[in-house]
Design a protein around this motif. Structure first.
Motif, PDB file in Angstrom:
ATOM      1  N   PHE A  10     -31.504 -19.911   0.258  1.00 54.97           N
ATOM      2  CA  PHE A  10     -31.141 -21.212   0.829  1.00 54.97           C
ATOM      3  C   PHE A  10     -32.378 -22.072   1.074  1.00 54.97           C
ATOM      4  O   PHE A  10     -32.365 -23.287   0.811  1.00 54.97           O
ATOM      5  CB  PHE A  10     -30.363 -21.017   2.129  1.00 54.97           C
ATOM      6  CG  PHE A  10     -28.932 -20.612   1.936  1.00 54.97           C
ATOM      7  CD1 PHE A  10     -28.127 -21.264   1.014  1.00 54.97           C
ATOM      8  CD2 PHE A  10     -28.376 -19.576   2.664  1.00 54.97           C
ATOM      9  CE1 PHE A  10     -26.794 -20.897   0.829  1.00 54.97           C
ATOM     10  CE2 PHE A  10     -27.055 -19.195   2.490  1.00 54.97           C
ATOM     11  CZ  PHE A  10     -26.264 -19.854   1.569  1.00 54.97           C
ATOM     12  N   ARG A  11     -33.439 -21.466   1.589  1.00 57.65           N
ATOM     13  CA  ARG A  11     -34.657 -22.248   1.853  1.00 57.65           C
ATOM     14  C   ARG A  11     -35.216 -22.834   0.557  1.00 57.65           C
ATOM     15  O   ARG A  11     -35.552 -24.029   0.503  1.00 57.65           O
ATOM     16  CB  ARG A  11     -35.710 -21.365   2.535  1.00 57.65           C
ATOM     17  CG  ARG A  11     -37.059 -22.082   2.733  1.00 57.65           C
ATOM     18  CD  ARG A  11     -38.081 -21.184   3.388  1.00 57.65           C
ATOM     19  NE  ARG A  11     -38.263 -19.929   2.676  1.00 57.65           N
ATOM     20  CZ  ARG A  11     -38.964 -19.802   1.536  1.00 57.65           C
ATOM     21  NH1 ARG A  11     -39.513 -20.864   0.974  1.00 57.65           N
ATOM     22  NH2 ARG A  11     -39.093 -18.614   0.963  1.00 57.65           N
ATOM     23  N   GLU A  12     -35.326 -21.999  -0.481  1.00 60.87           N
ATOM     24  CA  GLU A  12     -35.872 -22.479  -1.753  1.00 60.87           C
ATOM     25  C   GLU A  12     -34.954 -23.527  -2.383  1.00 60.87           C
ATOM     26  O   GLU A  12     -35.432 -24.509  -2.965  1.00 60.87           O
ATOM     27  CB  GLU A  12     -36.076 -21.306  -2.711  1.00 60.87           C
ATOM     28  CG  GLU A  12     -37.237 -20.401  -2.337  1.00 60.87           C
ATOM     29  CD  GLU A  12     -38.583 -21.050  -2.627  1.00 60.87           C
ATOM     30  OE1 GLU A  12     -38.619 -22.065  -3.365  1.00 60.87           O
ATOM     31  OE2 GLU A  12     -39.606 -20.553  -2.122  1.00 60.87           O
ATOM     32  N   LEU A  13     -33.644 -23.322  -2.271  1.00 63.13           N
ATOM     33  CA  LEU A  13     -32.694 -24.305  -2.785  1.00 63.13           C
ATOM     34  C   LEU A  13     -32.938 -25.663  -2.135  1.00 63.13           C
ATOM     35  O   LEU A  13     -32.993 -26.699  -2.818  1.00 63.13           O
ATOM     36  CB  LEU A  13     -31.264 -23.826  -2.516  1.00 63.13           C
ATOM     37  CG  LEU A  13     -30.141 -24.849  -2.756  1.00 63.13           C
ATOM     38  CD1 LEU A  13     -30.047 -25.206  -4.233  1.00 63.13           C
ATOM     39  CD2 LEU A  13     -28.806 -24.294  -2.240  1.00 63.13           C
ATOM     40  N   ASN A  14     -33.109 -25.679  -0.831  1.00 60.92           N
ATOM     41  CA  ASN A  14     -33.298 -26.937  -0.121  1.00 60.92           C
ATOM     42  C   ASN A  14     -34.669 -27.542  -0.398  1.00 60.92           C
ATOM     43  O   ASN A  14     -34.809 -28.769  -0.533  1.00 60.92           O
ATOM     44  CB  ASN A  14     -33.114 -26.721   1.382  1.00 60.92           C
ATOM     45  CG  ASN A  14     -32.923 -28.027   2.120  1.00 60.92           C
ATOM     46  OD1 ASN A  14     -32.061 -28.838   1.758  1.00 60.92           O
ATOM     47  ND2 ASN A  14     -33.738 -28.262   3.142  1.00 60.92           N
ATOM     48  N   GLU A  15     -35.714 -26.690  -0.498  1.00 58.76           N
ATOM     49  CA  GLU A  15     -37.057 -27.206  -0.784  1.00 58.76           C
ATOM     50  C   GLU A  15     -37.126 -27.895  -2.134  1.00 58.76           C
ATOM     51  O   GLU A  15     -37.851 -28.879  -2.300  1.00 58.76           O
ATOM     52  CB  GLU A  15     -38.082 -26.065  -0.726  1.00 58.76           C
ATOM     53  CG  GLU A  15     -38.389 -25.577   0.674  1.00 58.76           C
ATOM     54  CD  GLU A  15     -39.425 -24.458   0.685  1.00 58.76           C
ATOM     55  OE1 GLU A  15     -39.931 -24.094  -0.409  1.00 58.76           O
ATOM     56  OE2 GLU A  15     -39.724 -23.934   1.775  1.00 58.76           O
ATOM     57  N   GLU A  16     -36.370 -27.396  -3.105  1.00 62.45           N
ATOM     58  CA  GLU A  16     -36.472 -27.936  -4.465  1.00 62.45           C
ATOM     59  C   GLU A  16     -35.455 -29.030  -4.757  1.00 62.45           C
ATOM     60  O   GLU A  16     -35.638 -29.787  -5.720  1.00 62.45           O
ATOM     61  CB  GLU A  16     -36.319 -26.797  -5.483  1.00 62.45           C
ATOM     62  CG  GLU A  16     -37.460 -25.785  -5.398  1.00 62.45           C
ATOM     63  CD  GLU A  16     -37.364 -24.697  -6.450  1.00 62.45           C
ATOM     64  OE1 GLU A  16     -36.460 -24.770  -7.313  1.00 62.45           O
ATOM     65  OE2 GLU A  16     -38.200 -23.781  -6.417  1.00 62.45           O
ATOM     66  N   THR A  17     -34.391 -29.135  -3.946  1.00 59.68           N
ATOM     67  CA  THR A  17     -33.333 -30.120  -4.244  1.00 59.68           C
ATOM     68  C   THR A  17     -32.939 -30.992  -3.054  1.00 59.68           C
ATOM     69  O   THR A  17     -32.250 -31.993  -3.249  1.00 59.68           O
ATOM     70  CB  THR A  17     -32.060 -29.407  -4.733  1.00 59.68           C
ATOM     71  OG1 THR A  17     -31.476 -28.683  -3.631  1.00 59.68           O
ATOM     72  CG2 THR A  17     -32.365 -28.436  -5.879  1.00 59.68           C
ATOM     73  N   ARG A  18     -33.306 -30.616  -1.831  1.00 59.35           N
ATOM     74  CA  ARG A  18     -32.904 -31.278  -0.581  1.00 59.35           C
ATOM     75  C   ARG A  18     -31.390 -31.320  -0.419  1.00 59.35           C
ATOM     76  O   ARG A  18     -30.852 -32.089   0.394  1.00 59.35           O
ATOM     77  CB  ARG A  18     -33.457 -32.706  -0.509  1.00 59.35           C
ATOM     78  CG  ARG A  18     -34.963 -32.791  -0.300  1.00 59.35           C
ATOM     79  CD  ARG A  18     -35.362 -34.141   0.270  1.00 59.35           C
ATOM     80  NE  ARG A  18     -34.834 -34.333   1.606  1.00 59.35           N
ATOM     81  CZ  ARG A  18     -34.460 -35.526   2.088  1.00 59.35           C
ATOM     82  NH1 ARG A  18     -34.496 -36.609   1.325  1.00 59.35           N
ATOM     83  NH2 ARG A  18     -34.007 -35.628   3.325  1.00 59.35           N
ATOM     84  N   VAL A  19     -30.667 -30.481  -1.153  1.00 61.17           N
ATOM     85  CA  VAL A  19     -29.214 -30.570  -1.161  1.00 61.17           C
ATOM     86  C   VAL A  19     -28.602 -30.197   0.183  1.00 61.17           C
ATOM     87  O   VAL A  19     -27.542 -30.741   0.566  1.00 61.17           O
ATOM     88  CB  VAL A  19     -28.634 -29.691  -2.299  1.00 61.17           C
ATOM     89  CG1 VAL A  19     -28.837 -28.211  -2.015  1.00 61.17           C
ATOM     90  CG2 VAL A  19     -27.167 -30.004  -2.542  1.00 61.17           C
ATOM     91  N   LEU A  20     -29.248 -29.312   0.935  1.00 62.99           N
ATOM     92  CA  LEU A  20     -28.710 -28.946   2.249  1.00 62.99           C
ATOM     93  C   LEU A  20     -28.982 -30.033   3.270  1.00 62.99           C
ATOM     94  O   LEU A  20     -28.144 -30.297   4.152  1.00 62.99           O
ATOM     95  CB  LEU A  20     -29.303 -27.610   2.707  1.00 62.99           C
ATOM     96  CG  LEU A  20     -29.084 -26.417   1.775  1.00 62.99           C
ATOM     97  CD1 LEU A  20     -29.625 -25.131   2.403  1.00 62.99           C
ATOM     98  CD2 LEU A  20     -27.600 -26.254   1.429  1.00 62.99           C
ATOM     99  N   ASP A  21     -30.157 -30.681   3.189  1.00 65.07           N
ATOM    100  CA  ASP A  21     -30.470 -31.775   4.107  1.00 65.07           C
ATOM    101  C   ASP A  21     -29.572 -32.980   3.865  1.00 65.07           C
ATOM    102  O   ASP A  21     -29.153 -33.657   4.816  1.00 65.07           O
ATOM    103  CB  ASP A  21     -31.929 -32.206   3.930  1.00 65.07           C
ATOM    104  CG  ASP A  21     -32.920 -31.186   4.453  1.00 65.07           C
ATOM    105  OD1 ASP A  21     -32.505 -30.320   5.261  1.00 65.07           O
ATOM    106  OD2 ASP A  21     -34.097 -31.237   4.040  1.00 65.07           O
ATOM    107  N   LEU A  22     -29.287 -33.264   2.598  1.00 64.17           N
ATOM    108  CA  LEU A  22     -28.571 -34.488   2.238  1.00 64.17           C
ATOM    109  C   LEU A  22     -27.053 -34.347   2.299  1.00 64.17           C
ATOM    110  O   LEU A  22     -26.339 -35.358   2.235  1.00 64.17           O
ATOM    111  CB  LEU A  22     -28.965 -34.929   0.827  1.00 64.17           C
ATOM    112  CG  LEU A  22     -30.442 -35.306   0.644  1.00 64.17           C
ATOM    113  CD1 LEU A  22     -30.746 -35.571  -0.829  1.00 64.17           C
ATOM    114  CD2 LEU A  22     -30.788 -36.543   1.481  1.00 64.17           C
TER     115      LEU A  22
END
Length: 371
Positions: free
Chosen positions: A259-271
């Motif tokens: 999950f951390r790497e997914l968000n770092e590379e795509t910001r999909v969890l933040d957005l």
């Protein structure tokens, strides 16, 4: 005209580049068989220093320089052979299918469509120089063509090591003069520079971090017939598509890492508030991919998590922005992806979670050498 012992010989190799040991096998096979089928392995893999520094078309060009008349006359047929990563049975069946197709086409051109394929004598040429020659034992129905080991110490790996550097080295001990001339011309291409830079990045990574073993996590997110991919910005695998993922950090689980790497590379969890819970609800599988040679930088083990979003998920509204070492992020139709565009063996990882419907076994069993 001398009668040959075999109707067809088969030689399988990556041949990157073609060197004198390959030529020895080819020439001995042509002495023993009426026709030779050369299968150029890893034809579906992207350009990379370790696996496919030269693409299939470039290997074909080298072979044509050496055996132009044999190819023109039909005595020698060169065909691409795809890798089936994590699927030895599939690779074996596909190899037989490719050979079958060549044999049927050859017989048709010669007006011999009525020949029983099972009556033909076929041999597999090569010598077991190292672990890469394991395939020689995978086709017991084909006769073995034993080739002399005058060049047993010669390997394409050693040739590439000497060649792909800022001051390239070429040796007539290993290479035919025509191949040396071809490689001298190749030095001036962007493709040569790409491989050299990738090699340097691999060696730099090993100097800084060692060879491992290391743990990493990858997020394999699918929706209907699409998969979420990032386009790599790093020197190793630049421009190739990969799953969002990266190295495990101290104090986190492999799922937290994904999950951390997914968000770092795509910001999909933040957005997209709530999307992480959607993923959790959609978790469809987990697999560990830990083959020691899967990554040229060292022994990197991938903890891959598959999240299959429901068909009614509103993918069009999903907001993403590429960050970190991602140049772009997008949902890609699986039918438009493949090994040729994939970083490492990521497409094979996808196929472990989402199998293809292709059946390579249909035509693989119809051709066997006569006893």
């Amino acid at each position: 005209m001398t009668t040959k012992l075999l109707d067809f010989a088969v030689f399988i190799g990556r041949m990157r580049p073609v060197h004198l040991a390959h030529m020895k096998i080819i020439e001995e096979a042509l002495e023993k068989a009426d026709k030779l089928v050369i299968l150029v392995g890893s034809a579906n893999r992207p350009r990379s220093f370790v696996v496919s520094a030269f693409e299939y078309a470039e290997v074909l060009a080298m072979l044509t320089l050496l055996y132009k008349h044999h190819i023109a006359s039909g005595r020698l047929v060169v065909m691409p052979l795809d890798d089936f990563v994590y699927d030895h049975d599939g690779w074996q069946l596909n190899t037989k299918r490719v050979v079958n197709a060549v044999v049927r086409r050859t017989l048709a051109l010669e007006g011999r469509r009525d020949v029983d394929l099972h009556s033909l004598k076929v041999g597999l040429a090569g010598f077991g120089k190292d672990a890469s020659s394991y395939y020689l034992n995978m086709f017991p129905e084909w006769e073995s063509i034993q080739v002399g080991k005058q060049f047993a110490l010669l390997s394409a790996t050693a040739v590439r090591d000497a060649y792909f550097q800022r001051i390239p080295q070429l040796s007539d001990f290993a290479l035919d003069p025509r191949i040396i001339e071809y490689l001298r011309d190749f030095m001036h291409t962007d493709e040569f520079a790409y491989v050299v830079r990738e090699r340097e990045a691999i060696e730099k990574n090993i100097r800084e971090y060692g060879r491992g073993p290391f743990s990493a996590s990858d997020a394999v997110i699918t929706w209907r017939d699409h998969v979420l991919l990032v386009n790599r910005d790093g020197r190793v695998g630049y421009g190739l598509d990969a799953f969002p993922g990266g190295m495990l950090e101290c104090g986190e689980t492999t799922l937290q890492c994904a999950f951390r790497e997914l968000n770092e590379e795509t910001r999909v969890l933040d957005l997209n508030p709530g999307f992480q819970q959607t993923l959790m609800n959609s978790m469809a599988g987990y697999r560990l991919f830990d083959a020691p040679d899967r990554d040229p930088r060292g022994h990197y083990m991938s903890h891959a998590y598959h999240f299959a979003l429901p068909d009614d998920f509103d993918a069009a509204s999903l907001r993403m922005e590429p960050r970190s070492d991602a140049r772009a992020v997008r949902l890609v139709p699986i039918s438009e992806w493949g090994h040729k565009k994939a970083f490492l063996e990521h497409f094979a990882i996808l196929r472990k979670f989402v199998p293809a419907n292709d059946d390579v076994a249909a035509t693989a069993g119809e051709f066997k050498a006569a006893a």
